[in-house]
Scaffold this motif. Structure first.
Motif, PDB file in Angstrom:
ATOM      1  N   UNK A   1      -1.821 -35.575   7.140  1.00 31.46           N
ATOM      2  CA  UNK A   1      -1.050 -35.664   8.377  1.00 31.46           C
ATOM      3  C   UNK A   1      -0.369 -37.022   8.495  1.00 31.46           C
ATOM      4  N   UNK A   2      -1.088 -38.071   8.120  1.00 33.06           N
ATOM      5  CA  UNK A   2      -0.530 -39.424   8.186  1.00 33.06           C
ATOM      6  C   UNK A   2       0.641 -39.576   7.225  1.00 33.06           C
ATOM      7  N   UNK A   3       0.522 -39.024   6.013  1.00 34.31           N
ATOM      8  CA  UNK A   3       1.613 -39.103   5.043  1.00 34.31           C
ATOM      9  C   UNK A   3       2.850 -38.361   5.548  1.00 34.31           C
ATOM     10  N   UNK A   4       2.616 -37.201   6.151  1.00 29.57           N
ATOM     11  CA  UNK A   4       3.743 -36.419   6.663  1.00 29.57           C
ATOM     12  C   UNK A   4       4.463 -37.162   7.781  1.00 29.57           C
ATOM     13  N   UNK A   5       3.688 -37.803   8.659  1.00 30.18           N
ATOM     14  CA  UNK A   5       4.303 -38.546   9.763  1.00 30.18           C
ATOM     15  C   UNK A   5       5.084 -39.747   9.250  1.00 30.18           C
ATOM     16  N   UNK A   6       4.585 -40.398   8.220  1.00 29.10           N
ATOM     17  CA  UNK A   6       5.309 -41.538   7.649  1.00 29.10           C
ATOM     18  C   UNK A   6       6.635 -41.094   7.053  1.00 29.10           C
TER      19      UNK A   6
ATOM     20  N   UNK B   1      10.374 -42.283   8.312  1.00 27.42           N
ATOM     21  CA  UNK B   1      11.316 -42.886   7.370  1.00 27.42           C
ATOM     22  C   UNK B   1      12.625 -42.113   7.346  1.00 27.42           C
ATOM     23  N   UNK B   2      12.540 -40.782   7.416  1.00 34.49           N
ATOM     24  CA  UNK B   2      13.749 -39.961   7.389  1.00 34.49           C
ATOM     25  C   UNK B   2      14.576 -40.171   8.646  1.00 34.49           C
ATOM     26  N   UNK B   3      13.914 -40.259   9.800  1.00 25.86           N
ATOM     27  CA  UNK B   3      14.623 -40.448  11.072  1.00 25.86           C
ATOM     28  C   UNK B   3      15.326 -41.797  11.094  1.00 25.86           C
TER      29      UNK B   3
ATOM     30  N   UNK C   1      18.134 -35.732   7.169  1.00 26.71           N
ATOM     31  CA  UNK C   1      17.324 -34.590   7.615  1.00 26.71           C
ATOM     32  C   UNK C   1      15.922 -34.675   7.009  1.00 26.71           C
ATOM     33  N   UNK C   2      14.944 -34.277   7.778  1.00 28.02           N
ATOM     34  CA  UNK C   2      13.549 -34.423   7.336  1.00 28.02           C
ATOM     35  C   UNK C   2      13.020 -33.119   6.756  1.00 28.02           C
TER      36      UNK C   2
END
Length: 207
Positions: free
Chosen positions: A177-182, A186-188, A193-194
Motif C-alpha cells: 500500500x505504501x509503495x502504491x501511494x508513493x 510521484x505521478x501527480x 496519469x497514474x
C-alpha cells in the motif's frame, strides 16, 4: 581323542573383542569373525553358548551370554570338557510358528474401494481392526496389495487436503500500500496519469 579347540590360546583376546564390541546380538557370522573359525565351528560355539534365540530364521545369542560363556571357559579346569558338557546339554531352539495366510487369487487384484470396512484410510491415519492376529495380518496383506494396485486412490484418502492460506500478512499488505501511494504521489507531482505497477499482496496470494 577329542579334537583340540583351536581358539583356546586366543580366548583372552576374544573375550576382550566381545567385551569392547558394540554388537549386542551375535549371529553365527559375528562369532565366526571374532573367533576366527569356520562356519561350522561358529555354529557349534553358538550352541555351546546357550540361550539361543531365533531371529528371523537365524540363531543368535546375546553379548552377555557370549561373555558368560567365555568367562566360564577361562575359569574351567578343563576347557574341552566344559565346552563338550555345554554341547551335550544344548536344547534346540523352539521353531517360531509362522502365520499361515493364503490370499485367494481373486483378491490379488484388490483395489482400495474393495477393502473391507475394518480397513480404513483417513488423512494421516490407517486403521485395521480384527478379532485376532491371523485376521489382522490377513487384512494387512490385503491393504498392501491394494496399495500396490491402487496407490493413487490410497494417497488421495491418506494425504491431508491442501489449503491455500487466505490470511495475508498485515505488514506485507502495508508495504504494498505504501509503495502504491508513493507512485501515485510521484505521478501527480509530475502531471502524468497514474497507473500502479506495484503488485498487491492479494494478487500475489491469488497467483
Amino acid at each position: 581323542m577329542p579334537r583340540k579347540i583351536k581358539w583356546r590360546h586366543d580366548i583372552h583376546t576374544i573375550l576382550s573383542t566381545v567385551r569392547n564390541s558394540k554388537i549386542e546380538t551375535w549371529t553365527r557370522a559375528n562369532v565366526e569373525w571374532a573367533f576366527c573359525v569356520s562356519r561350522g565351528s561358529a555354529q557349534t560355539i553358538v550352541k555351546a553358548v546357550g540361550d539361543v534365540q531365533d531371529l528371523g530364521g537365524k540363531h543368535v545369542v546375546s553379548r552377555s551370554s557370549l561373555l558368560a560363556y567365555l568367562e566360564a571357559m577361562i575359569n574351567a579346569d578343563d576347557l574341552h570338557l566344559a565346552h563338550k558338557t555345554r554341547l551335550d546339554t544344548y536344547e534346540p531352539v523352539p521353531k517360531v510358528k509362522g502365520l499361515q495366510i493364503k490370499v485367494p487369487d481373486d483378491l490379488r487384484t484388490i483395489m482400495v474401494r474393495d477393502l473391507p470396512p475394518e480397513v480404513t484410510l483417513e488423512p494421516g491415519r490407517i486403521e485395521i481392526l480384527g478379532a485376532n492376529s491371523e485376521m489382522l495380518v490377513e487384512r494387512l496383506l490385503l491393504l498392501a496389495m491394494a496399495l500396490q494396485n491402487d496407490l493413487e486412490t490410497a494417497a488421495q484418502r491418506m494425504d491431508p487436503p491442501r489449503r491455500h492460506s487466505e490470511r495475508i500478512d498485515d505488514e506485507l499488505r502495508a508495504m504494498f500500500q505504501d509503495l502504491a501511494e508513493r507512485e501515485q504521489r510521484a505521478a501527480v507531482s509530475n502531471g502524468a496519469p497514474y497507473r500502479s505497477s506495484v503488485c498487491t499482496a492479494e494478487k500475489i496470494a491469488a497467483d
